[in-house]
Design a protein around this motif. Structure first.
Motif, mmCIF file in Angstrom:
data_model
loop_
_atom_site.group_PDB
_atom_site.id
_atom_site.type_symbol
_atom_site.label_atom_id
_atom_site.label_comp_id
_atom_site.label_asym_id
_atom_site.label_seq_id
_atom_site.Cartn_x
_atom_site.Cartn_y
_atom_site.Cartn_z
ATOM 1 N N THR A 9 0.891 -1.105 -0.046
ATOM 2 C CA THR A 9 0.247 0.055 -0.065
ATOM 3 C C THR A 9 1.042 1.260 0.126
ATOM 4 O O THR A 9 2.053 1.155 0.138
ATOM 5 N N ASP A 10 0.268 2.331 -0.280
ATOM 6 C CA ASP A 10 1.003 3.636 -0.245
ATOM 7 C C ASP A 10 1.636 4.091 1.381
ATOM 8 O O ASP A 10 0.871 3.883 2.232
ATOM 9 N N THR A 12 2.349 6.601 2.561
ATOM 10 C CA THR A 12 1.658 7.955 2.772
ATOM 11 C C THR A 12 2.918 8.707 3.494
ATOM 12 O O THR A 12 2.965 9.037 4.645
#
Length: 75
Positions: A9-10, A12
Motif C-alpha cells: 500500500t501507499d 503515505t
C-alpha cells in the motif's frame, strides 16, 4: 511487493519531506528485531550492543509501540 517486511500500500509520506504522514501504514509496523546494533555508540552511553537508539534525524528510533518502517521515526 512480495517478501518479508514489505507492504503493498501507499506508505503515505508527508508532502514536505520523506517522513511518514499521520495515518501511514508504516507507523509502528517495522521490526524492532531488525534494528542494527549501536556499534558506533551514537547515544554515547557505552553500550554498543543495544539496538540503534536514534533515527536519521537523531530522534528516538522507537517512539511508539514498535519501530516505524523507513529512516525516520514519526513522533
Amino acid at each position: 511487493f512480495t517478501g518479508t517486511g514489505n507492504i503493498s500500500t501507499d506508505p503515505t509520506f508527508d508532502a514536505s519531506a520523506l517522513t511518514l504522514a499521520s495515518g501511514s501504514p508504516c507507523i509502528d509496523s517495522g521490526s524492532d528485531a531488525a534494528l542494527p546494533a549501536d556499534t558506533q555508540d551514537l547515544d554515547e552511553d557505552g553500550n554498543t550492543t543495544e539496538a540503534l537508539p536514534v533515527d536519521l534525524a537523531a530522534s528516538a528510533r522507537v517512539a511508539g509501540s514498535a519501530v516505524d518502517m523507513g529512516a525516520y521515526e514519526r513522533p
